[in-house]
Write a protein that holds these residues in place. Structure first.
Motif, PDB file in Angstrom:
ATOM      1  N   GLN A 110     -19.300   6.439  45.839  1.00  0.00           N
ATOM      2  CA  GLN A 110     -18.850   5.547  44.783  1.00  0.00           C
ATOM      3  C   GLN A 110     -17.999   6.335  43.786  1.00  0.00           C
ATOM      4  O   GLN A 110     -18.387   7.413  43.348  1.00  0.00           O
ATOM      5  N   ALA A 111     -16.838   5.806  43.460  1.00  0.00           N
ATOM      6  CA  ALA A 111     -15.926   6.484  42.535  1.00  0.00           C
ATOM      7  C   ALA A 111     -16.511   6.489  41.131  1.00  0.00           C
ATOM      8  O   ALA A 111     -17.177   5.543  40.712  1.00  0.00           O
ATOM      9  N   LEU A 112     -16.263   7.562  40.407  1.00  0.00           N
ATOM     10  CA  LEU A 112     -16.691   7.662  39.022  1.00  0.00           C
ATOM     11  C   LEU A 112     -15.759   6.818  38.159  1.00  0.00           C
ATOM     12  O   LEU A 112     -14.555   6.731  38.432  1.00  0.00           O
ATOM     13  N   PRO A 113     -16.264   6.200  37.091  1.00  0.00           N
ATOM     14  CA  PRO A 113     -15.395   5.341  36.280  1.00  0.00           C
ATOM     15  C   PRO A 113     -14.264   6.090  35.596  1.00  0.00           C
ATOM     16  O   PRO A 113     -13.228   5.519  35.297  1.00  0.00           O
ATOM     17  N   HIS A 114     -14.430   7.401  35.383  1.00  0.00           N
ATOM     18  CA  HIS A 114     -13.409   8.171  34.678  1.00  0.00           C
ATOM     19  C   HIS A 114     -12.605   9.082  35.598  1.00  0.00           C
ATOM     20  O   HIS A 114     -11.868   9.945  35.142  1.00  0.00           O
ATOM     21  N   GLU A 115     -12.682   8.838  36.887  1.00  0.00           N
ATOM     22  CA  GLU A 115     -11.961   9.670  37.854  1.00  0.00           C
ATOM     23  C   GLU A 115     -10.452   9.644  37.629  1.00  0.00           C
ATOM     24  O   GLU A 115      -9.767  10.642  37.832  1.00  0.00           O
TER      25      GLU A 115
END
Length: 148
Positions: free
Chosen positions: A23-28
Motif C-alpha cells: 500500500q502506497a504511503l499518503p506522502h510518497e
C-alpha cells in the motif's frame, strides 16, 4: 511426511499475504529534496539544487534548513493525513529546552506555521511545486530538485 504437510500448509496460508501489493504511503509523492520556501526558488538544477535543499521529505523524517545554521533540523513524523489539496503532517513533539523562560520547544523546531511547531500542512500547486500555507518562515513556494 508430517513436516511436508506443515510446510505446505504454511505456504498456502502465507500466499495471500505475500501476493498483496504494498500500500502506497499518503506522502510518497512529496519524497525528495525541495528548494525555496524561505526565498523564491531559483532555476537551479542538479547537484547545486540538491546541495542547497531547504526541505527534504523522507518516509519517517522531515529535514529543514534554517537561515542561520548549516545543519538540518530533523522532525520525526508521527502521522500523515491526506487533505483535499495536499497533506497534513503531525510531528513527534519537540523536546523542550530549559532556560530562563521555562521549558519550551526550540524556536526553530517547527516551520513557523500557525503557532504549532508539531504541525505542517503542505499544499500541492503542481507536481513539482508546493507551499506551506500560513507558515511565517516559509512564505515562498518550494520546487522539487531534479537530477541533471
Amino acid at each position: 511426511m508430517r513436516r511436508r504437510f506443515f510446510l505446505s500448509t504454511g505456504l498456502v496460508l502465507a500466499a495471500p499475504a505475500l501476493a498483496q501489493p504494498r500500500q502506497a504511503l499518503p506522502h510518497e509523492w512529496v519524497f525528495g529534496s525541495w528548494i525555496g520556501g524561505q526565498f523564491p526558488p531559483g532555476e537551479i538544477g542538479g547537484q547545486e539544487c540538491l546541495g542547497g535543499a531547504t526541505v527534504i521529505f523522507l518516509r519517517d523524517v522531515v529535514l529543514r534548513a534554517t537561515a542561520l545554521d548549516v545543519a538540518y533540523r530533523q522532525r520525526l513524523i508521527e502521522t500523515v493525513a491526506p487533505i483535499p489539496d495536499g497533506l497534513e503532517f503531525r510531528f513527534v513533539p519537540a523536546a523542550p529546552m530549559g532556560g530562563a523562560f521555562g521549558n519550551r520547544p526550540p524556536p526553530d523546531a517547527g516551520f513557523g506555521c500557525g503557532g504549532d511547531p508539531n504541525l505542517l500542512r503542505v499544499r500541492r500547486r503542481t507536481a513539482d511545486e508546493i507551499i506551506f500555507p500560513d507558515c511565517n518562515e516559509f512564505p515562498s513556494p518550494l520546487r522539487r530538485c531534479r537530477p541533471a
